[in-house]
Design a protein around this motif. Structure first.
Motif, PDB file in Angstrom:
ATOM      1  N   ASP A   1     124.354  94.259  34.286  1.00 40.16           N
ATOM      2  CA  ASP A   1     123.568  93.874  33.115  1.00 40.16           C
ATOM      3  C   ASP A   1     123.888  92.446  32.680  1.00 40.16           C
ATOM      4  N   GLU A   2     125.163  92.081  32.746  1.00 38.30           N
ATOM      5  CA  GLU A   2     125.559  90.715  32.374  1.00 38.30           C
ATOM      6  C   GLU A   2     125.003  89.702  33.359  1.00 38.30           C
TER       7      GLU A   2
ATOM      8  N   ASN B   1     118.517  92.413  25.932  1.00 36.68           N
ATOM      9  CA  ASN B   1     119.896  92.869  25.978  1.00 36.68           C
ATOM     10  C   ASN B   1     120.852  91.736  25.576  1.00 36.68           C
TER      11      ASN B   1
ATOM     12  N   SER C   1     124.748  92.078  26.338  1.00 39.79           N
ATOM     13  CA  SER C   1     125.262  91.692  27.656  1.00 39.79           C
ATOM     14  C   SER C   1     125.452  90.189  27.741  1.00 39.79           C
TER      15      SER C   1
ATOM     16  N   SER D   1     128.929  88.264  28.581  1.00 39.99           N
ATOM     17  CA  SER D   1     129.000  87.315  29.705  1.00 39.99           C
ATOM     18  C   SER D   1     129.549  85.967  29.245  1.00 39.99           C
TER      19      SER D   1
END
Length: 423
Positions: free
Chosen positions: A273-274, A374, A377, A381
């Motif tokens: 996701d990141e 998102n 995320s 990150s």
């Protein structure tokens, strides 16, 4: 008896060195910037770094920033030294002896000699930068690998510099009044050519690229790419872990040369996701045409630069040419004068360029939020990016002004927190 001008180079060099070292010391000792976000906030460095990690990131950043300003002044002094010591004139003489009738041959010999001399003089400082990276755990490069990359850079830079110097030499000789305009016009296709060939010709000289092995992640990234109308059917991973612990990903090139690239360090340190958020950011540059806008900005900036060079270059050569053994404005030995002017103008214009780049980066963050939905995320990150790359989340203003092409980590996280609250 020598005129006063003959003795000016040394005091000018000393002033440049003292000035750059003074700025470097100020940056290194600057403790005026503090953590501006509240305790417990995700943008606060101490929410995702220990106190020791934060101190280490600050120490590393200060050293690198101080070295940047010191290195800038040192580079200018090196160019002045090459002129004042007569090295440039000697390289010109050697080139004309080897190729008496070939202007391209003379430019080639001169450029090769000049690049080698300047590289050797500046190598100790470059090596120290590398040592700092290694000591702080940011770089994994061996001495052999570092020298190999620098040798490749020397070769690539020399090959790309030769036609530029040759064309400038021809235009100065054939059209003394309008040479700068012709040079600007030629720079447009040259710049476009470099943008197109870099992903497929230059980048592979330094690293090994291969198709992304994680098929599930590849599918997610390509789905984003197709939404962005990026003409790419593949995603590449590059083996950077042998060189660095830092994270990176990018989309570069134009049209058929467009490449979606992930460093293997990013694959190792971030979850899917990141990574998807980061790739959404990189694709935002493509969707919002930042590459094309950047190209247009480069074209406009080059016009201003070559005009300013044209105004000052001739005057400097006429003023100091005799003492630097420069015979006329289209003399090859005057090349360091042009390079010095390019470097000074580039440094002076960097705050404006950085401001525009930071706007682009913020715009790309906004696009990543839009396509991934998102922001959490993205926050994670950026936190990992700061911790692993030892990036100072809140750098001194002078550093941000001259060096930062991205918003600070804290600024980016604060923005994503705002977007998260809106969901």
């Amino acid at each position: 008896m020598k005129s006063l001008r003959a003795y000016l180079t040394l005091p000018i060099c000393l002033l440049i060195l003292l000035g750059s070292l003074g700025v470097s010391y100020y940056v290194y000792k600057d403790t005026g910037h503090v953590v501006q976000t509240p305790n417990g906030d995700e943008a606060n460095p101490l929410s995702f770094m220990s106190a020791a990690e934060y101190q280490r990131a600050e120490d590393y950043s200060r050293i690198k920033d101080a070295l940047y300003f010191a290195g800038q002044g040192f580079h200018w002094v090196v160019l002045l030294f090459v002129l004042a010591a007569g090295l440039s004139a000697k390289m010109r003489d050697r080139a004309t002896r080897i190729f008496r009738s070939s202007s391209l041959g003379q430019v080639t010999v001169y450029t090769v000699l000049f690049q080698i001399v300047v590289t050797l003089i500046e190598m100790p400082l470059d090596w120290y930068r590398h040592v700092v990276d290694v000591n702080y755990g940011v770089s994994n490069m061996t001495a052999e690998a570092w020298f190999q990359d620098n040798l490749i850079s020397l070769g690539v830079d020399t090959v790309m510099t030769i036609p530029v110097i040759w064309l400038a030499w021809l235009f100065l000789k054939k059209s003394p009044r309008r040479w700068w305009l012709w040079m600007w016009m030629v720079s447009i296709p040259l710049t476009a050519f470099v943008i197109v060939i870099q992903p497929i010709v230059v980048d592979p000289l330094y690293n090994d690229f291969r198709p992304l092995q994680n098929q599930e992640l590849k599918t997610k990234i390509l789905n984003l790419a197709h939404q962005a109308d990026i003409p790419s059917d593949d995603v590449y991973e590059v083996d950077m872990s042998k060189k660095t612990n830092a994270l990176n990903a990018y989309v570069n090139g134009i049209g058929p040369s467009a490449r979606i690239v992930l460093w293997d360090t990013t694959l190792q340190k971030l979850n899917d996701d990141e990574i998807v958020f980061i790739m959404g950011h990189e694709m935002g540059h493509y969707v919002k045409h930042h590459i094309l806008w950047g190209f247009a900005g480069t074209v406009a900036g080059t016009f201003v630069m070559v005009y300013l060079i044209a105004v000052t270059f001739r005057r400097i050569v006429r003023w100091m040419g005799e003492h630097w053994h420069i015979e006329h404005v289209h003399d090859l030995s005057a090349v360091p004068v042009g390079l010095l002017l390019i470097s000074v103008i580039s440094f002076a214009s960097s705050p404006l360029e950085n401001y525009v780049e930071r706007y682009y980066e913020h715009s790309a963050d906004s696009y990543a939020v839009e396509v991934t939905d998102n922001p959490e995320s993205g926050i994670h990150s950026f936190q990992k990016l700061a911790r692993l790359s030892l990036s100072d989340p809140n750098p001194p203003e002078i550093v941000k002004f001259f060096r930062y092409t991205h918003p600070t980590i804290s600024e980016r996280i604060e923005y994503l927190e705002e977007q998260e609250k809106k969901q």
